[in-house]
Design a protein around this motif. Structure first.
Motif, PDB file in Angstrom:
ATOM      1  N   ASP A 129      12.459  14.941   7.893  1.00 53.20           N
ATOM      2  CA  ASP A 129      11.806  13.712   7.463  1.00 53.20           C
ATOM      3  C   ASP A 129      10.667  14.073   6.515  1.00 53.20           C
ATOM      4  OD1 ASP A 129      10.929  11.183   7.118  1.00 53.20           O
ATOM      5  OD2 ASP A 129       9.995  10.973   9.088  1.00 53.20           O
ATOM      6  N   LEU A 130      10.812  13.739   5.246  1.00 52.37           N
ATOM      7  CA  LEU A 130       9.775  13.981   4.239  1.00 52.37           C
ATOM      8  C   LEU A 130       9.274  12.628   3.736  1.00 52.37           C
ATOM      9  CD1 LEU A 130      11.362  16.896   2.173  1.00 52.37           C
ATOM     10  CD2 LEU A 130       9.578  17.044   3.899  1.00 52.37           C
ATOM     11  N   PRO A 131       8.155  12.166   4.270  1.00 58.31           N
ATOM     12  CA  PRO A 131       7.658  10.853   3.813  1.00 58.31           C
ATOM     13  C   PRO A 131       7.230  10.916   2.354  1.00 58.31           C
ATOM     14  CG  PRO A 131       6.039  11.944   5.208  1.00 58.31           C
ATOM     15  CD  PRO A 131       7.279  12.774   5.265  1.00 58.31           C
ATOM     16  N   THR A 132       7.453   9.878   1.625  1.00 60.41           N
ATOM     17  CA  THR A 132       7.116   9.842   0.209  1.00 60.41           C
ATOM     18  C   THR A 132       5.621   9.636   0.018  1.00 60.41           C
ATOM     19  OG1 THR A 132       7.542   8.707  -1.859  1.00 60.41           O
ATOM     20  CG2 THR A 132       7.558   7.365   0.123  1.00 60.41           C
ATOM     21  N   ALA A 133       5.099  10.174  -1.082  1.00 60.97           N
ATOM     22  CA  ALA A 133       3.689  10.010  -1.431  1.00 60.97           C
ATOM     23  C   ALA A 133       3.470   8.878  -2.423  1.00 60.97           C
ATOM     24  CB  ALA A 133       3.132  11.321  -2.006  1.00 60.97           C
ATOM     25  N   LEU A 134       4.520   8.224  -2.817  1.00 58.88           N
ATOM     26  CA  LEU A 134       4.439   7.140  -3.790  1.00 58.88           C
ATOM     27  C   LEU A 134       4.863   5.829  -3.141  1.00 58.88           C
ATOM     28  CD1 LEU A 134       6.066   8.906  -6.867  1.00 58.88           C
ATOM     29  CD2 LEU A 134       3.650   8.706  -6.339  1.00 58.88           C
ATOM     30  N   VAL A 135       4.258   4.777  -3.584  1.00 55.16           N
ATOM     31  CA  VAL A 135       4.565   3.446  -3.066  1.00 55.16           C
ATOM     32  C   VAL A 135       4.803   2.540  -4.267  1.00 55.16           C
ATOM     33  CG1 VAL A 135       3.732   1.500  -1.717  1.00 55.16           C
ATOM     34  CG2 VAL A 135       3.190   3.811  -1.003  1.00 55.16           C
ATOM     35  N   SER A 136       5.802   1.724  -4.161  1.00 56.70           N
ATOM     36  CA  SER A 136       6.089   0.793  -5.247  1.00 56.70           C
ATOM     37  C   SER A 136       4.982  -0.254  -5.349  1.00 56.70           C
ATOM     38  CB  SER A 136       7.446   0.109  -5.006  1.00 56.70           C
ATOM     39  OG  SER A 136       7.687  -0.883  -5.983  1.00 56.70           O
ATOM     40  N   THR A 137       4.717  -0.665  -6.555  1.00 60.76           N
ATOM     41  CA  THR A 137       3.675  -1.681  -6.755  1.00 60.76           C
ATOM     42  C   THR A 137       4.076  -3.038  -6.203  1.00 60.76           C
ATOM     43  OG1 THR A 137       4.592  -2.095  -8.961  1.00 60.76           O
ATOM     44  CG2 THR A 137       2.777  -0.521  -8.801  1.00 60.76           C
ATOM     45  N   GLU A 138       5.375  -3.235  -5.960  1.00 57.40           N
ATOM     46  CA  GLU A 138       5.842  -4.509  -5.414  1.00 57.40           C
ATOM     47  C   GLU A 138       5.942  -4.484  -3.891  1.00 57.40           C
ATOM     48  OE1 GLU A 138       9.531  -5.238  -7.285  1.00 57.40           O
ATOM     49  OE2 GLU A 138       8.708  -5.475  -9.315  1.00 57.40           O
ATOM     50  N   ALA A 139       5.637  -3.342  -3.271  1.00 60.91           N
ATOM     51  CA  ALA A 139       5.732  -3.251  -1.815  1.00 60.91           C
ATOM     52  C   ALA A 139       4.586  -4.007  -1.157  1.00 60.91           C
ATOM     53  CB  ALA A 139       5.722  -1.781  -1.383  1.00 60.91           C
ATOM     54  N   GLU A 140       4.749  -4.272   0.141  1.00 60.49           N
ATOM     55  CA  GLU A 140       3.727  -5.020   0.861  1.00 60.49           C
ATOM     56  C   GLU A 140       2.454  -4.197   1.041  1.00 60.49           C
ATOM     57  OE1 GLU A 140       5.404  -6.291   4.502  1.00 60.49           O
ATOM     58  OE2 GLU A 140       6.870  -7.664   3.608  1.00 60.49           O
ATOM     59  N   GLU A 141       2.606  -2.871   1.247  1.00 58.84           N
ATOM     60  CA  GLU A 141       1.425  -2.046   1.496  1.00 58.84           C
ATOM     61  C   GLU A 141       0.785  -1.552   0.210  1.00 58.84           C
ATOM     62  OE1 GLU A 141       5.133   0.528   1.859  1.00 58.84           O
ATOM     63  OE2 GLU A 141       4.437  -1.441   2.513  1.00 58.84           O
ATOM     64  N   ALA A 142       1.258  -1.987  -0.958  1.00 58.02           N
ATOM     65  CA  ALA A 142       0.690  -1.516  -2.228  1.00 58.02           C
ATOM     66  C   ALA A 142      -0.792  -1.889  -2.363  1.00 58.02           C
ATOM     67  CB  ALA A 142       1.493  -2.058  -3.399  1.00 58.02           C
ATOM     68  N   PRO A 143      -1.259  -3.092  -2.089  1.00 55.45           N
ATOM     69  CA  PRO A 143      -2.705  -3.386  -2.195  1.00 55.45           C
ATOM     70  C   PRO A 143      -3.553  -2.521  -1.270  1.00 55.45           C
ATOM     71  CG  PRO A 143      -1.418  -5.419  -2.093  1.00 55.45           C
ATOM     72  CD  PRO A 143      -0.472  -4.313  -1.774  1.00 55.45           C
ATOM     73  N   ARG A 144      -3.038  -2.255  -0.066  1.00 53.95           N
ATOM     74  CA  ARG A 144      -3.816  -1.424   0.859  1.00 53.95           C
ATOM     75  C   ARG A 144      -3.941   0.012   0.361  1.00 53.95           C
ATOM     76  NH1 ARG A 144      -1.005  -2.512   4.692  1.00 53.95           N
ATOM     77  NH2 ARG A 144       0.240  -0.624   4.994  1.00 53.95           N
ATOM     78  N   VAL A 145      -2.865   0.540  -0.226  1.00 56.99           N
ATOM     79  CA  VAL A 145      -2.906   1.906  -0.764  1.00 56.99           C
ATOM     80  C   VAL A 145      -3.850   1.981  -1.958  1.00 56.99           C
ATOM     81  CG1 VAL A 145      -1.529   3.704  -1.859  1.00 56.99           C
ATOM     82  CG2 VAL A 145      -0.600   2.460   0.082  1.00 56.99           C
ATOM     83  N   LEU A 146      -3.823   0.988  -2.836  1.00 58.58           N
ATOM     84  CA  LEU A 146      -4.726   0.980  -3.978  1.00 58.58           C
ATOM     85  C   LEU A 146      -6.184   0.902  -3.541  1.00 58.58           C
ATOM     86  CD1 LEU A 146      -2.782  -1.419  -6.389  1.00 58.58           C
ATOM     87  CD2 LEU A 146      -2.993   1.063  -6.572  1.00 58.58           C
ATOM     88  N   GLU A 147      -6.465   0.145  -2.514  1.00 58.45           N
ATOM     89  CA  GLU A 147      -7.831   0.040  -2.013  1.00 58.45           C
ATOM     90  C   GLU A 147      -8.308   1.368  -1.437  1.00 58.45           C
ATOM     91  OE1 GLU A 147     -11.417  -1.807  -1.350  1.00 58.45           O
ATOM     92  OE2 GLU A 147      -9.659  -2.534  -2.455  1.00 58.45           O
ATOM     93  N   ARG A 148      -7.415   2.069  -0.694  1.00 61.35           N
ATOM     94  CA  ARG A 148      -7.777   3.387  -0.156  1.00 61.35           C
ATOM     95  C   ARG A 148      -8.041   4.381  -1.276  1.00 61.35           C
ATOM     96  NH1 ARG A 148      -3.376   3.536   3.764  1.00 61.35           N
ATOM     97  NH2 ARG A 148      -2.594   5.210   2.451  1.00 61.35           N
ATOM     98  N   ASN A 149      -7.228   4.369  -2.311  1.00 59.31           N
ATOM     99  CA  ASN A 149      -7.437   5.275  -3.446  1.00 59.31           C
ATOM    100  C   ASN A 149      -8.761   4.990  -4.153  1.00 59.31           C
ATOM    101  OD1 ASN A 149      -4.965   6.362  -2.847  1.00 59.31           O
ATOM    102  ND2 ASN A 149      -3.876   5.280  -4.467  1.00 59.31           N
ATOM    103  N   LYS A 150      -9.109   3.721  -4.288  1.00 61.66           N
ATOM    104  CA  LYS A 150     -10.372   3.363  -4.929  1.00 61.66           C
ATOM    105  C   LYS A 150     -11.559   3.843  -4.107  1.00 61.66           C
ATOM    106  CE  LYS A 150     -12.909  -0.657  -6.684  1.00 61.66           C
ATOM    107  NZ  LYS A 150     -12.900  -2.138  -6.819  1.00 61.66           N
ATOM    108  N   ILE A 151     -11.489   3.700  -2.780  1.00 58.12           N
ATOM    109  CA  ILE A 151     -12.576   4.163  -1.907  1.00 58.12           C
ATOM    110  C   ILE A 151     -12.722   5.676  -1.996  1.00 58.12           C
ATOM    111  CG2 ILE A 151     -13.307   4.342   0.503  1.00 58.12           C
ATOM    112  CD1 ILE A 151     -11.977   1.609   0.969  1.00 58.12           C
TER     113      ILE A 151
END
Length: 716
Positions: A129-151
């Protein structure tokens, strides 16, 4: 007994053919068993108990193929169709299907009954199991990932200025290198040279090698043959292969040419010519800045323009003058705006060799005001890197004239007045060395490493001190004074070797502790060392026997080189190590001191308490200097900024505070001797030359005004 069975709906009429077939089969299988032919022509074998023991065929027909079922008349027809004369086939190949015993046909009720079949999957087994490090911008968790990156980005930017943050580069594992080897023949190369003169260029002769053959008499046939070879090559004829002797001669001539070129490149004449060319280039590059430094008019190159361009320029100048006349009334209302002092950087002394070294000290040459000595040191974690002592010239700000490499960091440098070519250098390991700047080599002329009285701590400051200031420059005697972290103030003698004698030893002072009421007297804890580390000193501008010495304890001692009592007074006011002390060159009874307690103190020689305290920022004050043209102006550098104080303007705030080194921390300063400029050294190995603009013109009554300023403090 043999039993005869038939499928459902079959007739029971006797048949001799069926009986004979059954008997023949029974004889083959033995007694106690029987064989019958089914309704579809299939041969079945049963034992005594009635179990079906018919062998199953090796050939399995396609299960998806539909096999029609026969009932009633079909069975009888098949049975009656058998004939003894027909050839018998192998049952395993001819029978398409076999019905086992006990398999009965389904009734209509059973066919109508609903049967539920549930199909389910087994549990999934994850092997990798190799989880991906990328998330699509249309995914549901995309806003949460962008907020974490900004912090995370904000946290990284906030930690850059922190002393606990250190940026490091991590090398990732690279993939396996794939190489491809190609084998080919060795490529042979040859060099050929020829001397060409202007006559050869203008001559219509096709080959220059043919001319000497016509003018000079050929001495050997080989020479005649070689003179004709270029002509043969031009006409496309075959050229003879040179012999071994000719190739050896060519190789010898090539080596001679290389040796000659090396001799030319290493000659002193070429080196001198290159220095002249370098000086010319530096003058062209830095001419405007050097003109400002030397306070001479800046030369502007004339621009050659046509008549139409001149007319256009005149029109533009007329328009600019009209605009200035219209707007001229507004600035006249506030003439004080922009009239304050300011700093403008002219150039910096820096190169790749001094990068990442901290500037520890600077000193001008006493005779040549264009020659500057700079000491560099660098501390890396627990160890120390090698130090440098460089001599810079105004004629080349991009590379030092002399480079002296030391085993340890350089902490102090100073030029001699009696012998301007001698440069004294102090290092962090207590070593004192003297270099000759006229020599091209980097070896020390004298060294204290062999002295028995050498310092055991860092030499924080050294200076050549004049013994008789009334004598002429050539007759002045000098002594080299040093102060070290081992608590010793020493005087060095230049003889066949470098040796010293102690002028004074700085002793630690016991801190006075009051006894608690009703309690016993506290026992003073014994110090690790009886001597306090010396940090700086400065001799009196008029009396060469009186000097100030600052210590690590925060005390300042006024001492004398002659007399029984060495310590004339002790000034206590700093709460941290005293980094620098400086006498006022005009008012010789006043002096300044700076410390690690963020403060600058103004003292009077007759008062043991400070007269004024200057504090602007919360940072270590590393260096202070009085302005040479004014008795009321001094400069100070802390870790963040450079400050210019004018006591005639304000004693509370500096008239100028500037962050002169955004890349590093300021460490030392020095005023120019023949220009209104300030030199600032930082922790990145850069010495910036800054022009002071807008300072007040010094007056002749500044000594009296300084006394008037400090008079309210009660000292004068």
């Amino acid at each position: 007994m043999y039993k005869q069975r038939a499928g459902p709906g079959a007739t029971k009429a006797p048949s001799s053919r069926r009986t004979s077939t059954a008997s023949s089969v029974s004889q083959g299988k033995g007694s106690g068993s029987g064989a019958l032919v089914g309704s579809q022509g299939a041969l079945q074998i049963f034992d005594d108990e009635g179990k079906n023991v018919t062998p199953r065929p090796l050939f399995q027909p396609d299960p998806n193929a539909a096999v029609p079922r026969t009932h009633g008349s079909d069975t009888s027809t098949t049975t009656s169709g058998l004939d003894e004369t027909e050839p018998q086939q192998d049952p395993a190949l001819s029978l398409p299907a076999v019905q086992e015993e006990g398999q009965a046909a389904l009734t209509e009720a059973e066919l109508e009954r609903r049967v539920e079949i549930l199909l389910a999957e087994t549990e999934t087994l994850w092997m990798l199991d190799l989880p991906t490090a990328l998330v699509s911008t249309e995914a549901e968790e995309a806003p949460r990932v962008l907020e974490r990156n900004k912090i995370y980005a904000e946290i990284c930017e906030a930690k850059i200025g922190s002393e606990y943050f250190e940026a490091k580069i991590v090398q990732t594992i690279s993939g396996a290198a794939k190489s491809k080897e190609v084998q080919c023949e060795t490529i042979t190369m040859a060099e050929k040279g020829m001397m060409v003169t202007p006559w050869d260029l203008e001559s219509p002769q096709p080959a220059s090698g043919a001319e000497p053959a016509e003018t000079e008499e050929p001495k050997t046939p080989k020479a005649r043959k070689s003179s004709k070879s270029p002509t043969a090559e031009e006409h496309g004829q075959a050229v003879p292969v040179p012999s071994a002797t000719e190739s050896a001669a060519a190789a010898r001539s090539h080596e001679e040419q290389e040796c000659q070129s090396e001799a030319i490149l290493t000659s002193a004449k070429l080196q001198q010519d290159l220095v002249v060319v370098e000086r010319i280039l530096m003058e062209n590059i830095f001419q405007p800045k050097l003109a400002v430094y030397r306070q001479i008019p800046v030369l502007i190159e004339p621009v050659v323009t046509s008549d139409t361009e001149v007319e256009e320029d005149k029109d533009e100048e007329d328009e600019d003058e009209e605009e200035k006349q219209e707007e001229g009334a507004e600035p006249a209302q506030s003439p004080a705006e922009g009239a304050g002092p300011r700093l403008e950087q002219l150039w910096s002394y820096q190169c790749d060799l001094t990068w990442a070294h901290s500037v520890s000290s600077m000193a001008w040459n006493k005779v040549n005001p264009d020659l500057l000595a700079v000491g560099y040191r660098e501390f890396v974690s627990r160890g120390q890197k090698k130090g440098l002592a460089c001599c810079w010239s105004l004629k080349n700000p991009m590379w030092p004239e002399r480079i002296f490499r030391c085993e340890h960091g350089v902490t102090a440098v100073d030029f001699s007045l009696a012998s301007p070519n001698l440069l004294a250098v102090g290092t962090t390991d207590g070593r004192v060395a003297i270099y000759d700047v006229q020599s091209r080599g980097d070896a020390a002329l004298l060294d204290s490493s062999a002295s028995l009285n050498k310092h055991k701590g860092p030499v924080w400051q050294l200076r050549w001190v004049e013994q008789d200031r009334s004598a002429a420059a050539g007759d002045k005697g000098e002594r080299l004074m040093c102060i070290s972290g081992d608590g010793r103030m020493t005087q060095w003698f230049i003889q066949q070797r470098l040796d010293c004698t102690d002028v004074m030893k700085i002793k630690r002072t016991e801190s006075g502790k009051k006894n608690l009421p009703g309690g016993r007297e506290r026992k003073s804890e014994g110090p690790i060392s009886r001597q306090a580390a010396g940090m700086c000193f400065d001799f009196h501008p008029e009396d060469p026997d009186v000097f100030l010495a600052g210590t690590e304890e925060g005390h300042i001692y006024c001492c004398s080189c002659s007399g029984k009592e060495q310590i004339l007074g002790t000034y206590r006011g700093h709460k941290g190590p005293v980094y620098k002390v400086a006498w006022n060159p005009s008012s010789t009874d006043m002096f300044l001191s700076c410390s690690a307690d963020w403060s600058i103190l103004l003292w009077h020689r007759d008062s043991l308490s400070p007269l004024l305290t200057f504090t602007s920022v919360t940072a270590f004050v590393h260096d202070i200097k009085w302005a040479p043209q004014s008795a009321l102006v001094f400069a100070a550098v802390n870790e963040k900024r450079v400050e210019i104080w004018d006591l005639s303007v304000s004693i509370f705030q500096p008239v100028l505070s500037c962050a002169a080194s955004p890349e590093g921390k300021l460490s030392c300063l020095l005023f120019a001797r023949n220009a209104e400029c300030l030199l600032l050294g930082d922790s990145c190995g850069q010495v910036g030359v800054w022009q002071l603009q807008g300072l007040a013109v010094p007056s002749t009554q500044q000594v009296g005004s300084l006394c008037d300023i400090v008079a309210p403090a009660g000292a004068v």
